[in-house]
Design a protein around this motif. Structure first.
Motif, PDB file in Angstrom:
ATOM      1  N   PHE A 187       1.236  -1.200  -0.370  1.00  0.00           N
ATOM      2  CA  PHE A 187      -0.201  -0.248  -0.106  1.00  0.00           C
ATOM      3  C   PHE A 187       0.893   0.519  -0.482  1.00  0.00           C
ATOM      4  O   PHE A 187       1.702   1.363   0.632  1.00  0.00           O
ATOM      5  CB  PHE A 187      -0.689  -0.106   0.694  1.00  0.00           C
ATOM      6  CG  PHE A 187      -2.194  -1.275   1.149  1.00  0.00           C
ATOM      7  CD1 PHE A 187      -3.172  -0.799   1.178  1.00  0.00           C
ATOM      8  CD2 PHE A 187      -1.254  -2.403   1.786  1.00  0.00           C
ATOM      9  CE1 PHE A 187      -3.985  -1.641   0.714  1.00  0.00           C
ATOM     10  CE2 PHE A 187      -3.014  -3.334   1.928  1.00  0.00           C
ATOM     11  CZ  PHE A 187      -4.042  -3.268   1.230  1.00  0.00           C
ATOM     12  N   LEU A 188       0.669   2.386  -0.747  1.00  0.00           N
ATOM     13  CA  LEU A 188       1.238   3.945  -1.044  1.00  0.00           C
ATOM     14  C   LEU A 188       0.064   4.455   0.316  1.00  0.00           C
ATOM     15  O   LEU A 188      -1.629   4.229  -0.084  1.00  0.00           O
ATOM     16  CB  LEU A 188       1.309   4.119  -2.256  1.00  0.00           C
ATOM     17  CG  LEU A 188       1.937   3.015  -3.401  1.00  0.00           C
ATOM     18  CD1 LEU A 188       2.263   3.631  -4.271  1.00  0.00           C
ATOM     19  CD2 LEU A 188       3.913   2.877  -2.386  1.00  0.00           C
ATOM     20  N   ILE A 189       1.076   5.484   0.862  1.00  0.00           N
ATOM     21  CA  ILE A 189       0.323   6.552   1.565  1.00  0.00           C
ATOM     22  C   ILE A 189       0.508   8.080   1.594  1.00  0.00           C
ATOM     23  O   ILE A 189       2.027   7.659   1.662  1.00  0.00           O
ATOM     24  CB  ILE A 189       0.089   5.790   3.081  1.00  0.00           C
ATOM     25  CG1 ILE A 189      -0.967   7.310   3.320  1.00  0.00           C
ATOM     26  CG2 ILE A 189       0.837   5.290   3.588  1.00  0.00           C
ATOM     27  CD1 ILE A 189      -1.609   6.624   5.246  1.00  0.00           C
ATOM     28  N   GLY A 190      -0.538   8.940   1.760  1.00  0.00           N
ATOM     29  CA  GLY A 190       0.544   9.986   1.005  1.00  0.00           C
ATOM     30  C   GLY A 190       0.062  10.956   1.696  1.00  0.00           C
ATOM     31  O   GLY A 190      -1.324  10.840   1.622  1.00  0.00           O
ATOM     32  N   GLU A 191       0.448  12.254   2.393  1.00  0.00           N
ATOM     33  CA  GLU A 191       0.046  13.159   2.912  1.00  0.00           C
ATOM     34  C   GLU A 191       0.161  14.432   2.031  1.00  0.00           C
ATOM     35  O   GLU A 191       1.528  14.707   1.704  1.00  0.00           O
ATOM     36  CB  GLU A 191       0.083  13.801   4.221  1.00  0.00           C
ATOM     37  CG  GLU A 191      -0.557  15.180   4.833  1.00  0.00           C
ATOM     38  CD  GLU A 191      -0.205  14.958   6.726  1.00  0.00           C
ATOM     39  OE1 GLU A 191      -1.241  15.340   7.422  1.00  0.00           O
ATOM     40  OE2 GLU A 191       0.907  14.475   6.713  1.00  0.00           O
ATOM     41  N   SER A 192      -0.738  15.167   1.643  1.00  0.00           N
ATOM     42  CA  SER A 192      -0.607  16.597   0.997  1.00  0.00           C
ATOM     43  C   SER A 192       0.123  16.409   0.145  1.00  0.00           C
ATOM     44  O   SER A 192      -0.358  15.337  -1.095  1.00  0.00           O
ATOM     45  CB  SER A 192       0.422  17.520   1.762  1.00  0.00           C
ATOM     46  OG  SER A 192       0.534  19.134   1.790  1.00  0.00           O
ATOM     47  N   TYR A 193       1.173  17.166  -0.487  1.00  0.00           N
ATOM     48  CA  TYR A 193       2.484  17.075  -1.555  1.00  0.00           C
ATOM     49  C   TYR A 193       2.539  15.477  -1.930  1.00  0.00           C
ATOM     50  O   TYR A 193       3.080  14.916  -2.881  1.00  0.00           O
ATOM     51  CB  TYR A 193       3.230  17.262  -1.827  1.00  0.00           C
ATOM     52  CG  TYR A 193       4.299  17.541  -3.330  1.00  0.00           C
ATOM     53  CD1 TYR A 193       3.257  18.393  -3.923  1.00  0.00           C
ATOM     54  CD2 TYR A 193       4.935  16.503  -3.350  1.00  0.00           C
ATOM     55  CE1 TYR A 193       4.376  17.993  -4.995  1.00  0.00           C
ATOM     56  CE2 TYR A 193       5.383  15.957  -4.727  1.00  0.00           C
ATOM     57  CZ  TYR A 193       5.330  17.066  -5.430  1.00  0.00           C
ATOM     58  OH  TYR A 193       5.860  16.777  -6.822  1.00  0.00           O
ATOM     59  N   PRO A 208       6.631  -1.907 -16.844  1.00  0.00           N
ATOM     60  CA  PRO A 208       7.150  -3.009 -16.680  1.00  0.00           C
ATOM     61  C   PRO A 208       9.349  -3.359 -16.177  1.00  0.00           C
ATOM     62  O   PRO A 208       9.184  -4.039 -16.365  1.00  0.00           O
ATOM     63  CB  PRO A 208       7.126  -3.726 -18.808  1.00  0.00           C
ATOM     64  CG  PRO A 208       5.966  -3.128 -18.497  1.00  0.00           C
ATOM     65  CD  PRO A 208       5.945  -1.567 -17.812  1.00  0.00           C
ATOM     66  N   SER A 209       9.092  -2.466 -16.053  1.00  0.00           N
ATOM     67  CA  SER A 209      10.278  -2.557 -15.668  1.00  0.00           C
ATOM     68  C   SER A 209      10.681  -2.641 -14.005  1.00  0.00           C
ATOM     69  O   SER A 209      11.788  -3.018 -14.002  1.00  0.00           O
ATOM     70  CB  SER A 209      11.020  -1.131 -15.754  1.00  0.00           C
ATOM     71  OG  SER A 209      10.623   0.300 -14.988  1.00  0.00           O
ATOM     72  N   ILE A 210       9.502  -2.141 -13.565  1.00  0.00           N
ATOM     73  CA  ILE A 210      10.155  -2.851 -12.148  1.00  0.00           C
ATOM     74  C   ILE A 210       8.683  -4.173 -11.731  1.00  0.00           C
ATOM     75  O   ILE A 210       8.763  -4.775 -11.187  1.00  0.00           O
ATOM     76  CB  ILE A 210       9.363  -1.707 -11.568  1.00  0.00           C
ATOM     77  CG1 ILE A 210      10.552  -0.345 -11.436  1.00  0.00           C
ATOM     78  CG2 ILE A 210       9.110  -1.986 -10.007  1.00  0.00           C
ATOM     79  CD1 ILE A 210      10.189   1.013 -10.734  1.00  0.00           C
ATOM     80  N   GLY A 211       7.144  -3.860 -12.595  1.00  0.00           N
ATOM     81  CA  GLY A 211       6.921  -4.925 -12.519  1.00  0.00           C
ATOM     82  C   GLY A 211       5.995  -4.983 -10.698  1.00  0.00           C
ATOM     83  O   GLY A 211       5.771  -5.668 -10.281  1.00  0.00           O
ATOM     84  N   MET A 212       5.834  -3.396 -10.246  1.00  0.00           N
ATOM     85  CA  MET A 212       5.478  -3.589  -8.706  1.00  0.00           C
ATOM     86  C   MET A 212       3.886  -3.250  -9.037  1.00  0.00           C
ATOM     87  O   MET A 212       3.491  -1.922  -9.158  1.00  0.00           O
ATOM     88  CB  MET A 212       5.646  -2.864  -8.150  1.00  0.00           C
ATOM     89  CG  MET A 212       5.422  -3.223  -6.582  1.00  0.00           C
ATOM     90  SD  MET A 212       6.546  -2.459  -5.666  1.00  0.00           S
ATOM     91  CE  MET A 212       8.122  -3.250  -6.279  1.00  0.00           C
ATOM     92  N   PHE A 213       2.707  -3.801  -8.915  1.00  0.00           N
ATOM     93  CA  PHE A 213       1.996  -4.101  -8.950  1.00  0.00           C
ATOM     94  C   PHE A 213       0.873  -3.486  -6.558  1.00  0.00           C
ATOM     95  O   PHE A 213       1.183  -4.959  -5.971  1.00  0.00           O
ATOM     96  CB  PHE A 213       0.230  -4.540  -9.483  1.00  0.00           C
ATOM     97  CG  PHE A 213       0.561  -4.553 -10.794  1.00  0.00           C
ATOM     98  CD1 PHE A 213      -0.663  -4.155 -11.002  1.00  0.00           C
ATOM     99  CD2 PHE A 213       1.975  -4.938 -11.189  1.00  0.00           C
ATOM    100  CE1 PHE A 213       0.306  -3.928 -12.734  1.00  0.00           C
ATOM    101  CE2 PHE A 213       2.179  -4.941 -12.395  1.00  0.00           C
ATOM    102  CZ  PHE A 213       1.519  -4.238 -13.143  1.00  0.00           C
ATOM    103  N   VAL A 214       0.598  -2.520  -6.331  1.00  0.00           N
ATOM    104  CA  VAL A 214      -0.230  -2.253  -5.341  1.00  0.00           C
ATOM    105  C   VAL A 214      -1.650  -2.595  -5.424  1.00  0.00           C
ATOM    106  O   VAL A 214      -2.169  -2.601  -5.717  1.00  0.00           O
ATOM    107  CB  VAL A 214       0.656  -0.818  -4.762  1.00  0.00           C
ATOM    108  CG1 VAL A 214       1.954  -0.823  -4.719  1.00  0.00           C
ATOM    109  CG2 VAL A 214      -0.860   0.577  -5.696  1.00  0.00           C
ATOM    110  N   ASN A 215      -1.917  -3.079  -3.691  1.00  0.00           N
ATOM    111  CA  ASN A 215      -3.524  -3.275  -3.405  1.00  0.00           C
ATOM    112  C   ASN A 215      -3.879  -2.160  -2.985  1.00  0.00           C
ATOM    113  O   ASN A 215      -5.145  -1.743  -3.423  1.00  0.00           O
ATOM    114  CB  ASN A 215      -3.076  -4.156  -2.149  1.00  0.00           C
ATOM    115  CG  ASN A 215      -2.566  -5.225  -2.620  1.00  0.00           C
ATOM    116  OD1 ASN A 215      -1.411  -5.685  -2.501  1.00  0.00           O
ATOM    117  ND2 ASN A 215      -3.281  -6.335  -3.405  1.00  0.00           N
ATOM    118  N   GLY A 216      -3.787  -1.696  -2.947  1.00  0.00           N
ATOM    119  CA  GLY A 216      -4.391   0.362  -2.490  1.00  0.00           C
ATOM    120  C   GLY A 216      -2.861   1.282  -2.340  1.00  0.00           C
ATOM    121  O   GLY A 216      -1.491   1.518  -1.720  1.00  0.00           O
TER     122      GLY A 216
END
Length: 503
Positions: A187-193, A208-216
């Motif tokens: 999961f990725l979480i960010g505040e403001s910027y 495809p160069s990384i291939g990381m799929f996040v869930n949320g």
């Protein structure tokens, strides 16, 4: 002689700064063990406080980023254990705010309304999400202890919307590989910027160069995400925030004031979209009667007198609102949190002298973070910790398409869910109605809307400065993470037909 002495001090400071830059540990980590009771569960956890390099295309270390990685102890199988990757904003802000204010297991010593208590320091946060997910807090270049370390590297390689996303996506790839978290739900979480940052990262990580799929993706007080809004749209979107703040200060008529905020906001949002927006679009062609009718409703909904709206052509700027609402009492109100009050040199004027909330927040977080990292996490360095710095400017904001990036990521990844949290008293460009507007522009398909959730809280930009909102917000994040992880054996592709029968 005085000039020579001042020049000597300046040269000494510059020399110290240069030495500090070269003495940064580029690739190191210190691990400590702690225990906590969170969400009713008592457990131990590890904290890895370290620095991880940023490499250029030739494999040369050009920068190094500080991070704090919280890992629940005693879990041998990490494939079912979520990893949450957390950023703050600025763009020149370190990630201490989320770490020591909201989701981490230790919290700055604050009272229930977010005011700093003496002595400065941290205390256990029993509402952290560490019971449900491991968390890594990352400080981008020139925030926290993170610095450029190669004399030939340019700030322009890092300081921009797309430059930031590019190097951070590779940094995350390395971190996940080093810590063996490829199979973990992410999961990725960010505040403001930080919401701009993680919206772009959701798509960049899927390359495809990384291939990381996040869930949320969790957006806390999101920016405009590069979604254009100017003219009448930009002006109108402020009104629900004005109404919430006026309600807080009891500036509304009795029929509105006596209701709960959540009960009156739908009415005000409907007025904003279906009456005010068309009126603003008409400009000077609006009739006198129609203009007076709109002005009267604006006074009722915002606490700002009809005459002020009339003199400003139905467009009272946020600066004027912060100055005008409590002008009769001699106070201004905060930009990022309207519940904070300021006093200006003069009661006259069109904008406050300063942001009332920033000094209050900094004086509680900066001492606590510096002490916590050194004495609790045993991370010792002479490099200054930059809490909120201007050393990331000039920032290249060109070609900001992070809202579209997030939509593309959701289109390509059926398992990607979005949760947006907003404070009703946030008057910055991250106001709650602006957040809703952004979601409307991203959700071009019902199949996207079904994976998107928004929630408002009775607080400002930093939701966690209010204890009750912090508790509710963490519970909501915890539930979002649980619900966004597919069941074992569930397909990660779009399907509308039943599975083919076995032959």
């Amino acid at each position: 002689m005085k000039r020579v002495y001042i020049l000597f001090l300046l040269l000494a400071a510059l020399t110290f700064n240069a030495q500090a830059q070269t003495n940064i540990p580029k690739d190191t980590v210190v691990t400590t063990r702690h225990e906590a009771t969170i969400n009713g569960q008592h457990f131990t956890y590890l904290v890895h406080k370290g620095m991880q390099p940023v490499w250029d295309k030739d494999g040369k270390i050009v920068a190094t980023l500080s991070y704090t990685y919280y890992e629940r102890d005693g879990i041998s199988d990490k494939t079912a254990r979520p990893l949450t990757i957390s950023f703050n904003g600025g763009p020149g802000s370190a990630s201490l705010w989320m770490e020591l204010g909201y989701t981490g297991p230790m919290r700055v010593n604050l009272d229930d309304e977010g005011h700093a208590l003496q002595p400065y320091g941290v205390k256990e946060n029993p509402y952290s999400i560490l019971d449900e997910t491991d968390i890594v807090y990352i400080d981008p270049v020139n925030t926290g202890y993170s610095r450029i370390v190669d004399k030939d590297a340019k700030g322009s390689d890092f300081f921009g919307v797309n430059e930031d996303i590019s190097y951070l996506s590779k940094w995350i790839q390395t971190f996940v590989t080093r810590n063996n978290r490829w199979l973990s739900p992410k999961f990725l979480i960010g505040e403001s910027y930080g919401t701009t940052r993680v919206s772009g990262l959701a798509n960049a990580l899927q390359d495809p160069s990384i291939g990381m799929f996040v869930n949320g993706v969790i957006l806390l007080s999101p920016t405009g995400l590069g979604i254009e809004r100017d003219g009448p749209v930009e002006e109108a979107l402020n009104i629900p925030y004005y109404a919430a703040t006026a309600w807080y200060y009891k500036k509304l008529p009795a029929d509105l004031q006596n209701k709960k905020l959540e009960e009156i906001l739908p009415q005000i949002e409907d007025f904003t979209l279906n009456e005010l927006l068309p009126a603003l679009a008409k400009g000077g062609s609006i009739s006198d009667n129609d203009k007076k009718n709109i002005e009267q409703k604006l006074e009722n909904y915002t606490g700002i007198k009809q005459s002020v709206w009339d003199k400003n052509n139905l467009n009272v700027s946020t600066n004027l609102f912060w100055k005008e609402l409590l002008r009769d009492k001699g106070y201004t109100i905060g930009r990022l949190d309207s519940r904070y009050l300021g006093i200006d040199e003069k009661e006259a004027g069109t904008h406050p002298d300063f942001n009332a909330e920033i000094p209050a927040w900094t004086r509680s977080f900066a001492p606590a973070a510096n002490d916590y990292y050194k004495n609790d996490l045993n991370f010792k360095t002479n490099v200054p910790f930059w809490v909120l710095t201007g050393n990331v400017f000039p920032w290249n904001s060109d070609n900001n398409h992070t809202g579209n990036d997030l939509r593309e990521a959701m289109q390509e990844n059926p398992s990607l869910h979005l949760f947006v949290q907003s404070g009703y008293y946030d008057g910055s460009s991250c106001s709650f109605f602006n957040a809703e507007y952004s979601m409307w522009q991203i959700a071009t398909s019902k199949n996207l809307r079904d994976r998107m959730t928004w929630k408002g809280y009775a607080c400002g930009h930093m939701i966690y400065m209010d204890k009750q909102s912090m508790i509710e917000g963490n519970n909501d994040i915890r539930n979002f993470i649980k619900n966004a992880i597919p069941a074992k054996g569930q397909s990660s592709d779009y399907t509308i037909l039943p599975a083919r029968p076995a032959k």
